[in-house]
Scaffold this motif. Structure first.
Motif, mmCIF file in Angstrom:
data_model
loop_
_atom_site.group_PDB
_atom_site.id
_atom_site.type_symbol
_atom_site.label_atom_id
_atom_site.label_comp_id
_atom_site.label_asym_id
_atom_site.label_seq_id
_atom_site.Cartn_x
_atom_site.Cartn_y
_atom_site.Cartn_z
ATOM 1 N N UNK A 40 0.863 -1.079 0.052
ATOM 2 C CA UNK A 40 0.136 -0.168 0.012
ATOM 3 C C UNK A 40 0.861 1.407 -0.180
ATOM 4 N N UNK A 41 1.924 1.287 0.652
ATOM 5 C CA UNK A 41 2.898 2.363 0.969
ATOM 6 C C UNK A 41 3.397 2.714 -0.583
ATOM 7 N N UNK A 42 3.854 1.423 -1.037
ATOM 8 C CA UNK A 42 4.519 1.658 -2.603
ATOM 9 C C UNK A 42 3.530 2.038 -3.702
ATOM 10 N N UNK A 43 2.027 1.812 -3.471
ATOM 11 C CA UNK A 43 1.227 2.207 -4.500
ATOM 12 C C UNK A 43 1.020 3.697 -4.259
ATOM 13 N N UNK A 44 0.853 4.246 -3.048
ATOM 14 C CA UNK A 44 0.703 5.619 -2.803
ATOM 15 C C UNK A 44 1.824 6.475 -3.183
ATOM 16 N N UNK A 45 3.082 6.038 -2.856
ATOM 17 C CA UNK A 45 4.143 6.668 -3.026
ATOM 18 C C UNK A 45 4.411 7.069 -4.711
ATOM 19 N N UNK A 46 4.174 5.755 -5.443
ATOM 20 C CA UNK A 46 4.529 5.864 -6.801
ATOM 21 C C UNK A 46 3.479 6.664 -7.398
ATOM 22 N N UNK A 47 2.355 6.679 -6.885
ATOM 23 C CA UNK A 47 1.336 7.437 -7.229
ATOM 24 C C UNK A 47 1.367 8.906 -7.168
ATOM 25 N N UNK A 48 2.064 9.452 -5.971
ATOM 26 C CA UNK A 48 2.420 10.802 -6.014
ATOM 27 C C UNK A 48 3.669 11.366 -6.189
ATOM 28 N N UNK A 49 4.722 10.314 -6.598
ATOM 29 C CA UNK A 49 5.974 10.880 -6.903
ATOM 30 C C UNK A 49 6.163 10.182 -8.366
ATOM 31 N N UNK A 50 5.942 10.921 -9.602
ATOM 32 C CA UNK A 50 5.826 10.416 -11.011
ATOM 33 C C UNK A 50 7.294 9.636 -11.213
ATOM 34 N N UNK A 51 8.609 10.350 -10.888
ATOM 35 C CA UNK A 51 9.650 9.843 -11.121
ATOM 36 C C UNK A 51 9.838 8.323 -10.603
ATOM 37 N N UNK A 52 9.604 7.954 -9.797
ATOM 38 C CA UNK A 52 9.544 6.571 -8.922
ATOM 39 C C UNK A 52 8.591 5.500 -10.012
ATOM 40 N N UNK A 53 7.463 6.137 -10.355
ATOM 41 C CA UNK A 53 6.819 5.378 -11.331
ATOM 42 C C UNK A 53 7.282 5.151 -12.672
ATOM 43 N N UNK A 54 7.988 6.177 -13.086
ATOM 44 C CA UNK A 54 8.754 5.900 -14.374
ATOM 45 C C UNK A 54 10.186 5.008 -14.194
ATOM 46 N N UNK A 55 10.596 4.891 -12.964
ATOM 47 C CA UNK A 55 11.659 4.082 -12.853
ATOM 48 C C UNK A 55 11.042 2.386 -12.801
ATOM 49 N N UNK A 56 9.993 2.380 -12.112
ATOM 50 C CA UNK A 56 9.256 1.120 -12.023
ATOM 51 C C UNK A 56 8.804 0.825 -13.367
#
Lengths: 175, 105
Positions: free
Chosen positions: B27-43
């Motif tokens: 859940x923490x990762x889902x929220x963080x990647x949603x709020x922080x776009x660069x992390x989502x891009x890396x993932x």
């Protein structure tokens, strides 16, 4: 879609696409995993030495069915869902994606982990350990509850597509 | 039912705690990647899609943490009911947290 005539009635021929088959397989595996978790729960309520092996097999079935639901559903989500997402977001139920799909796609990962844990928990001597039984009962119930939630969310998402396609503005049909 | 043992097996306890921690991490990762776009891009770049990467990260964390915690004596001394409560609470908080996050944001 083709059509054929049966008596006086003109019937539409059944046309099942690859996307439909994958999606139905995904939902079926999910239901089988949930039912297997119910099976584990009921067997554990009456845990004895004689049904220990059956409980472990049922727990293993939960893990296998859940993994299959995840892999098949994941393939569909990555290859076919993007089009449906656009349709949903243009329709009257955008929350079907924004709330239900977003929650479902992450909740399913939790259910997957619980499903992988269940065979480990059933390795304990359930007939001799109340603590082990309580753990297995709790995990099986969590899988059932999250599994039913996920199935329900799937129905909302499906309806989100349906109500969007029924809108004349999206399909281009005249009023 | 027969006389009852009051402890969980080593793997049962270790992987049980790992499952609870993984649920919260998910859940923490889902929220963080949603709020922080660069992390989502890396993932996205790791496994082709951020959701696939998250699933793999969850499994790796669960297995890795489970193996480690199964060999830590302290985990086996935790009362089974406390461990069960932790797991149930973690899944409940993580599940409701996901729904609240996507409901509000």
């Amino acid at each position: 879609m083709g059509a054929f005539v049966a008596g006086n009635a003109k019937l539409a021929a059944v046309n099942i696409t690859g996307s439909d088959a994958i999606l139905l397989a995904h939902a079926t595996f999910g239901v089988l995993a949930t039912l297997s978790a119910v099976w584990v729960f009921v067997e554990t309520l009456n845990a004895q030495e004689q049904n220990a092996q059956r409980i472990r097999r049922a727990a293993f079935a939960v893990a296998i069915f859940m993994a299959a639901a995840w892999i098949v559903g994941g393939y569909w989500y990555l290859h076919f869902y993007p089009v449906e997402r656009i349709i949903i977001l243009k329709g009257p139920w955008p929350f079907a994606h924004k709330l239900f799909m977003e929650t479902k796609e992450h909740l399913v990962l939790m259910t997957l982990i619980l499903s992988f844990y269940l065979p480990i928990a059933t390795r304990d001597q359930l007939h001799a350990s109340a603590a082990a039984r309580r753990m297995v009962l709790s995990v099986a119930m969590l899988i059932v509850l999250t599994g039913l939630t996920i199935e329900g969310a799937g129905a909302v998402i499906d309806h989100g597509v349906k109500v969007a396609l029924l809108r004349p503005s999206l399909t281009g049909r005249a009023k | 039912m027969t006389t009852d043992a009051v402890i969980l097996g080593r793997s049962s306890a270790g992987f049980g705690m790992a499952a609870g921690i993984t649920a919260l991490f998910n859940t923490a990762l889902a929220c963080v990647k949603d709020a922080y776009r660069p992390l989502q891009n890396v993932m996205d770049s790791i496994a082709g899609n951020n959701w696939t990467t998250q699933g793999l990260a969850d499994i790796i964390l669960f297995v890795g943490l489970g193996l480690i915690l199964s060999n830590i004596r302290t985990v086996q001394t935790i009362k089974p009911d406390h461990l069960i409560l932790f797991l149930v609470a973690a899944v409940a908080v993580a599940g409701v947290g996901l729904f609240a996050w996507y409901g509000v944001f």
